[in-house]
Enzyme design. Structure first.
Site, mmCIF file in Angstrom:
data_model
loop_
_atom_site.group_PDB
_atom_site.id
_atom_site.type_symbol
_atom_site.label_atom_id
_atom_site.label_comp_id
_atom_site.label_asym_id
_atom_site.label_seq_id
_atom_site.Cartn_x
_atom_site.Cartn_y
_atom_site.Cartn_z
ATOM 1 N N ARG A 45 0.798 -1.227 0.000
ATOM 2 C CA ARG A 45 0.000 0.000 0.000
ATOM 3 C C ARG A 45 0.837 1.287 0.000
ATOM 4 O O ARG A 45 0.334 2.352 -0.362
ATOM 5 C CB ARG A 45 -0.921 0.006 1.235
ATOM 6 C CG ARG A 45 -1.756 -1.257 1.398
ATOM 7 C CD ARG A 45 -3.184 -1.027 1.018
ATOM 8 N NE ARG A 45 -3.977 -2.238 1.061
ATOM 9 C CZ ARG A 45 -4.916 -2.488 1.958
ATOM 10 N NH1 ARG A 45 -5.162 -1.617 2.904
ATOM 11 N NH2 ARG A 45 -5.610 -3.602 1.899
ATOM 12 N N ASP A 153 -16.683 8.464 7.753
ATOM 13 C CA ASP A 153 -15.539 7.563 7.668
ATOM 14 C C ASP A 153 -14.311 8.372 8.076
ATOM 15 O O ASP A 153 -14.342 9.607 8.073
ATOM 16 C CB ASP A 153 -15.373 7.032 6.232
ATOM 17 C CG ASP A 153 -14.546 5.754 6.183
ATOM 18 O OD1 ASP A 153 -15.127 4.652 6.104
ATOM 19 O OD2 ASP A 153 -13.307 5.855 6.240
HETATM 20 C C1 LIG Z 1 -14.328 -2.536 5.549
HETATM 21 S S1 LIG Z 1 -14.945 -0.909 5.527
HETATM 22 C C2 LIG Z 1 -16.608 -1.174 6.165
HETATM 23 C C3 LIG Z 1 -17.668 -0.540 5.295
HETATM 24 C C4 LIG Z 1 -19.113 -0.819 5.702
HETATM 25 N N1 LIG Z 1 -19.386 -0.401 7.047
HETATM 26 C C5 LIG Z 1 -19.446 -2.290 5.506
HETATM 27 O O1 LIG Z 1 -19.662 -2.973 6.499
HETATM 28 O O2 LIG Z 1 -19.510 -2.728 4.373
HETATM 29 C C6 LIG Z 1 -14.116 -0.222 6.950
HETATM 30 C C7 LIG Z 1 -14.065 1.309 6.947
HETATM 31 O O3 LIG Z 1 -13.681 1.744 8.251
HETATM 32 C C8 LIG Z 1 -12.956 2.947 8.094
HETATM 33 N N2 LIG Z 1 -12.196 3.217 9.334
HETATM 34 C C9 LIG Z 1 -11.063 2.610 9.785
HETATM 35 N N3 LIG Z 1 -10.683 3.151 10.948
HETATM 36 C C10 LIG Z 1 -11.581 4.118 11.244
HETATM 37 C C11 LIG Z 1 -11.731 5.044 12.309
HETATM 38 N N4 LIG Z 1 -10.863 5.093 13.324
HETATM 39 N N5 LIG Z 1 -12.781 5.894 12.294
HETATM 40 C C12 LIG Z 1 -13.676 5.871 11.260
HETATM 41 N N6 LIG Z 1 -13.593 5.020 10.229
HETATM 42 C C13 LIG Z 1 -12.564 4.159 10.220
HETATM 43 C C14 LIG Z 1 -12.080 2.681 6.884
HETATM 44 O O4 LIG Z 1 -11.626 3.873 6.280
HETATM 45 C C15 LIG Z 1 -13.037 1.875 5.990
HETATM 46 O O5 LIG Z 1 -13.668 2.697 5.033
#
Ligand SMILES: C[S@@+](CC[C@H](N)C(=O)[O-])C[C@H]1O[C@@H](n2cnc3c(N)ncnc32)[C@H](O)[C@@H]1O
Length: 284
Positions: A45, A153
């Site tokens: 990445r 996010d």
């Molecule tokens: C795998 S995606 C989940 C998307 C959706 N909620 C789903 O279940 O399909 C995880 C997301 O969490 C976000 N994320 C990671 N750490 C975070 C944080 N500390 N605060 C807010 N978002 C976060 C990432 O940027 C990513 O877009």
């Protein structure tokens, strides 16, 4: 014909010390724990960024991230590390529960208070758009007037994708044709092969950057919160902090949806289990 000079930068190595520093920074700023295989992930990445940014080494790159007071480079680093995988109607039982149990009770609630929902790690937007479509399916145009959704996010880059609401045709294959026809616009000309979420759905959602590690203590309380497939990247300590923060943001009787691959076992909270991966705050 002149041949352009090509400068072949050598791919920088990642030392144990640099990897440790990146792991610590990512944990402190996002709560994400980089597990085994992290070396491959960090290289995959970030290596290109380090190379093409002309930093020469990961150490130089890290120095730049720390010196950048705008925070932009840190945001870009976290954008690159976070996993954004998502899809429309993912874990569809949750949207069935929303349609059959949560929303009917909220619609029948006396008074004219808006119905407030939050998709707290919304990635590229499929989750909040699915919530909005579920509301529209049950409530019709009334949803546009009564339902307000926050989609947030950590990643500003992925939030731009979410806000645009444009997806390749391959990303919407699991949406029933009627739903697709009703709530999406088909791309034409240069946009062929894509669809865009329609205005009735988009206008229900406000997008905002929110770090789950920094949830405000007060402010709006939500009737339901989706926080799915993100806590899986957190250790027990961060999960505890996030769950406590989310619990504070739930209105009495409000629901918390987590992923079926996550669990609140091991965290201390005052929520009641109501169905797989669904919890509820007591009414009083
Ligand atoms: C795998 S995606 C989940 C998307 C959706 N909620 C789903 O279940 O399909 C995880 C997301 O969490 C976000 N994320 C990671 N750490 C975070 C944080 N500390 N605060 C807010 N978002 C976060 C990432 O940027 C990513 O877009």
């Amino acid at each position: 014909m002149s041949v352009p000079d090509v400068v072949w930068a050598e791919a920088p190595d990642l030392s144990d010390r640099e990897l440790k520093a990146i792991t610590r920074l990512v944990y402190e700023k996002s709560g994400i724990t980089l597990h085994s295989g992290k070396r491959a992930l960090v290289l995959a990445r970030l290596q290109k960024r380090v190379m093409h940014g002309g930093y020469g080494s990961f150490e130089q790159y890290l120095k730049h991230v720390q010196a950048d007071t705008s925070g932009d480079e840190l945001t870009a680093l976290l954008d690159a590390i976070a996993t954004n995988h998502t899809s429309f109607f993912r874990e569809s039982q949750h949207f069935d529960f929303l349609r059959t149990t949560v929303l009917p009770a909220l619609v029948a609630r006396p008074g004219a208070a808006p119905i407030l929902g939050w998709s707290a790690a919304c990635s590229s937007g499929e989750e909040p758009y699915t919530i909005a479509m579920t509301c529209l399916q049950l409530m019709g145009d009334d949803a546009g007037r009564r339902v307000r959704l926050l989609a947030s996010d950590l990643s500003t880059k992925i939030l731009r994708v979410a806000k645009a609401g444009v997806y390749g045709d391959d990303r919407v294959t699991n949406i029933p044709f009627d739903t697709l026809k009703k709530y999406f616009e088909k791309g034409l000309g240069a946009q062929k092969g894509t669809v865009r979420v329609g205005p009735a759905v988009r206008k229900m959602i406000e997008f905002q950057q929110v770090n789950l590690l920094e949830l405000p203590q007060s402010g709006t309380l939500y009737d339901f919160i989706f926080c799915r497939n993100v806590m899986i990247y957190f250790d027990a300590q961060v999960q505890q902090r996030v769950v406590q923060g989310l619990e504070r943001k739930l209105a009495p009787g409000g629901y918390l949806f987590i992923s079926h691959s996550e669990s609140l076992n091991g965290t201390t909270h005052g929520l009641n289990w109501v169905a797989p991966a669904i919890y509820r705050r007591a009414l009083k």
